[in-house]
Design a protein around this motif. Structure first.
Motif, PDB file in Angstrom:
ATOM      1  N   HIS A  98      -7.399  -8.922  15.366  1.00  0.00           N
ATOM      2  CA  HIS A  98      -8.382  -8.592  14.342  1.00  0.00           C
ATOM      3  C   HIS A  98      -9.669  -8.036  14.943  1.00  0.00           C
ATOM      4  CE1 HIS A  98      -5.665 -10.419  11.535  1.00  0.00           C
ATOM      5  NE2 HIS A  98      -5.698 -11.567  12.190  1.00  0.00           N
ATOM      6  N   GLU A  99      -9.945  -8.337  16.195  1.00  0.00           N
ATOM      7  CA  GLU A  99     -11.134  -7.787  16.832  1.00  0.00           C
ATOM      8  C   GLU A  99     -10.905  -6.365  17.331  1.00  0.00           C
ATOM      9  OE1 GLU A  99     -12.521 -10.364  19.879  1.00  0.00           O
ATOM     10  OE2 GLU A  99     -13.187 -11.937  18.508  1.00  0.00           O
ATOM     11  N   GLU A 100      -9.645  -5.962  17.476  1.00  0.00           N
ATOM     12  CA  GLU A 100      -9.336  -4.645  18.017  1.00  0.00           C
ATOM     13  C   GLU A 100      -9.009  -3.622  16.922  1.00  0.00           C
ATOM     14  OE1 GLU A 100      -9.945  -4.323  21.105  1.00  0.00           O
ATOM     15  OE2 GLU A 100     -10.065  -6.463  21.554  1.00  0.00           O
TER      16      GLU A 100
ATOM     17  N   HIS B 127     -11.912   5.943  24.153  1.00  0.00           N
ATOM     18  CA  HIS B 127     -11.321   6.059  22.821  1.00  0.00           C
ATOM     19  C   HIS B 127     -12.247   5.446  21.766  1.00  0.00           C
ATOM     20  CE1 HIS B 127      -8.488   6.037  19.526  1.00  0.00           C
ATOM     21  NE2 HIS B 127      -8.551   4.727  19.442  1.00  0.00           N
ATOM     22  N   GLN B 128     -12.810   4.289  22.059  1.00  0.00           N
ATOM     23  CA  GLN B 128     -13.745   3.665  21.126  1.00  0.00           C
ATOM     24  C   GLN B 128     -14.958   4.562  20.882  1.00  0.00           C
ATOM     25  OE1 GLN B 128     -14.208  -0.168  23.205  1.00  0.00           O
ATOM     26  NE2 GLN B 128     -13.275  -1.170  21.426  1.00  0.00           N
ATOM     27  N   ALA B 129     -15.449   5.188  21.943  1.00  0.00           N
ATOM     28  CA  ALA B 129     -16.593   6.090  21.789  1.00  0.00           C
ATOM     29  C   ALA B 129     -16.226   7.292  20.924  1.00  0.00           C
ATOM     30  CB  ALA B 129     -17.088   6.547  23.157  1.00  0.00           C
ATOM     31  N   ASN B 130     -14.997   7.784  21.070  1.00  0.00           N
ATOM     32  CA  ASN B 130     -14.560   8.955  20.294  1.00  0.00           C
ATOM     33  C   ASN B 130     -14.443   8.654  18.805  1.00  0.00           C
ATOM     34  OD1 ASN B 130     -14.402  10.637  22.515  1.00  0.00           O
ATOM     35  ND2 ASN B 130     -12.241  10.224  22.890  1.00  0.00           N
TER      36      ASN B 130
ATOM     37  N   LEU C 144     -21.799  -1.513  22.134  1.00  0.00           N
ATOM     38  CA  LEU C 144     -21.940  -2.851  21.555  1.00  0.00           C
ATOM     39  C   LEU C 144     -20.616  -3.610  21.590  1.00  0.00           C
ATOM     40  CD1 LEU C 144     -24.207  -1.989  18.486  1.00  0.00           C
ATOM     41  CD2 LEU C 144     -24.881  -3.203  20.571  1.00  0.00           C
ATOM     42  N   LEU C 145     -19.509  -2.911  21.338  1.00  0.00           N
ATOM     43  CA  LEU C 145     -18.191  -3.547  21.412  1.00  0.00           C
ATOM     44  C   LEU C 145     -17.897  -4.011  22.831  1.00  0.00           C
ATOM     45  CD1 LEU C 145     -16.077  -1.147  19.159  1.00  0.00           C
ATOM     46  CD2 LEU C 145     -16.750  -3.494  18.630  1.00  0.00           C
TER      47      LEU C 145
ATOM     48  N   THR D 270     -17.622 -12.660  25.090  1.00  0.00           N
ATOM     49  CA  THR D 270     -16.706 -13.586  24.418  1.00  0.00           C
ATOM     50  C   THR D 270     -15.372 -13.783  25.132  1.00  0.00           C
ATOM     51  OG1 THR D 270     -15.782 -11.794  23.055  1.00  0.00           O
ATOM     52  CG2 THR D 270     -17.701 -12.984  22.180  1.00  0.00           C
ATOM     53  N   LYS D 271     -15.125 -13.057  26.217  1.00  0.00           N
ATOM     54  CA  LYS D 271     -13.789 -13.093  26.811  1.00  0.00           C
ATOM     55  C   LYS D 271     -13.413 -14.468  27.365  1.00  0.00           C
ATOM     56  CE  LYS D 271     -15.075 -11.466  31.460  1.00  0.00           C
ATOM     57  NZ  LYS D 271     -14.794 -10.444  32.500  1.00  0.00           N
TER      58      LYS D 271
END
Length: 433
Positions: free
Chosen positions: A61-63, A403-406, A415-416, A423-424
């Motif tokens: 759910h976080e991804e 990919h997240q930046a894109n 921030l992610l 939290t890891k």
């Protein structure tokens, strides 16, 4: 009277979502085009993460990225549905969607509805599925890792094996066979080493980690055949050091409930079997009878990424047979190919809307990286430089950050990244539910 150019993208995988985001932020925001993305799922997850989800290491759910919420922020429309065909002469796509209805307490029912969407430009980004080559028993007895649901099913089946074993009087062994030693097979094998140790650490002790036998099976003469012999040899040595048995020159003839059977007559006992040997385009492409396709059912495209049969229909990523240079092989189904093609199509769509000539796609080889656990990876940069260890792993992780930046922008991606770093170490190392 002029109408807004309609660009319809089918498939919200890595390439499709990156394309929809960038087109939305440019042509959609300026109202120069109407951008619509269609996918049969509500959320997007980066496909290279599936082996980590299967091993239980990621919080799904976080991804996930919700398409509706993402579309609202990036100036495109999202349609939930499954692509079933195209009427290219009338420039119309057929979509199926499921509707849920609550008939009684604790009882849900579904019905299928049909809709059609018009387009001026259609872009197919449907990715790929596993190719079982019609091997007997594979569909019935093997797990696949094509999508989130399959990865979750593997994780749940593995977890329940451990939970059920807790009721046994004595510790038992577990045999896992992974068929196909490309990147997916290699990465899953390495992740399962971490998983078996974590299960034991958290008290699921009736499956002895020293008796969990993970076998990686490859029909070719070496693992990671897409990479150099040196990288392949180094990776195999690392896998064997982890305790993974690597079997090359082993072609699978059939699979049943208990065994993997090989062409030479030998067999391997395995309670869990995973098929990761080869890909093909989605079965829905069987309906596209007018189009030129290759033996993997992928659509042939020109260097403009237009299909050879219709200049208004484009295809890219794993579902496209793209051969920009005539005397070289077609591009392999890899994430970096899809990402580069998505960026190219942003430029191409701007040119198309402005009625300028389309550019030609040129692929730039950046290299390949394969994860070998939480802290290690192997790979090649620019097809020449071999790297491994922590540095390679850092570079592997950075691919996801790009990919997240894109799809989110650099601030959101930063921030992610910060959240993940903080939290890891809070939750368990592996999913136990």
């Amino acid at each position: 009277m002029t109408t807004t150019h309609k660009i319809l993208i089918i498939g919200g995988g890595a390439g499709g979502l990156e394309l929809a985001t960038q087109l939305g932020n440019s042509l959609g925001k300026s109202s120069k085009a109407e951008i619509t993305l269609v996918d049969q799922k509500l959320t997007h997850i980066w496909k290279p993460l599936l082996h980590e989800i299967a091993a239980g290491r990621l919080n799904i759910h976080e991804e996930e990225t919700n398409y509706f919420a993402h579309a609202a922020k990036h100036y495109y429309q999202f349609v939930l549905g499954r692509f079933v065909g195209v009427d290219r002469h009338n420039k119309r796509v057929s979509i199926q969607s499921e509707q849920w209805a609550k008939k009684a307490a604790n009882s849900d029912s579904t019905s299928t509805t049909h809709m059609s969407l018009d387009y001026d430009t259609l872009i197919l980004a449907l990715g790929s599925n596993s190719n079982d080559f019609n091997t007997e028993g594979v569909k019935q007895y093997c797990h696949f890792l094509d999508n989130l649901e399959q990865a979750q099913k593997f994780q749940q089946d593995l977890l329940h094996l451990y939970l059920d074993a807790q009721h046994l009087p004595d510790a038992r062994a577990l045999n896992i066979a992974i068929i196909g030693a490309g990147a997916t097979g290699v990465e899953l094998a390495a992740e399962l080493i971490h998983a078996k140790e974590s299960f034991y650490q958290y008290g699921l002790t009736k499956i002895d980690p020293t008796k969990v036998n993970i076998t990686l099976i490859e029909a070719a003469d070496r693992i990671l055949p897409a990479l150099s012999g040196k990288t392949s040899e180094h990776t195999q040595q690392q896998l064997e050091d982890l305790g993974i048995q690597v079997c090359t020159h082993h072609r699978v003839a059939k699979v049943d409930a208990e065994y993997v059977h090989f062409a030479d007559g030998s067999q391997l006992n395995a309670e869990i079997k995973v098929w990761a040997a080869g890909i093909k385009a989605p079965d829905v492409f069987n309906t596209l009878t007018e189009f030129e396709k290759d033996r993997l059912n992928r659509l042939h495209v020109f260097a403009t990424l237009q299909t050879t049969i219709d200049p208004d229909i484009f295809a890219f990523g794993d579902c496209a047979h793209c051969q920009p240079i005539a005397n070289e092989p077609p591009l392999a189904p890899r994430a970096q190919v899809a990402s580069q093609q998505a960026s190219f199509l942003v430029r191409a769509m701007k040119a198309r809307v402005a009625q300028r000539p389309l550019p030609m796609f040129k692929f730039s080889e950046k290299g390949s990286l394969v994860s070998l656990s939480q802290h290690s990876a192997v790979g090649e940069l620019l097809g020449k430089v071999n790297i491994h260890g922590v540095i390679a792993k850092s570079m592997y992780v950075s691919l996801y950050r790009v990919h997240q930046a894109n799809i989110h922008g650099y601030t959101h991606a930063g921030l992610l990244t910060a959240k993940d770093l903080m939290t890891k170490n809070i939750g368990p190392k592996i999913k136990l539910h």
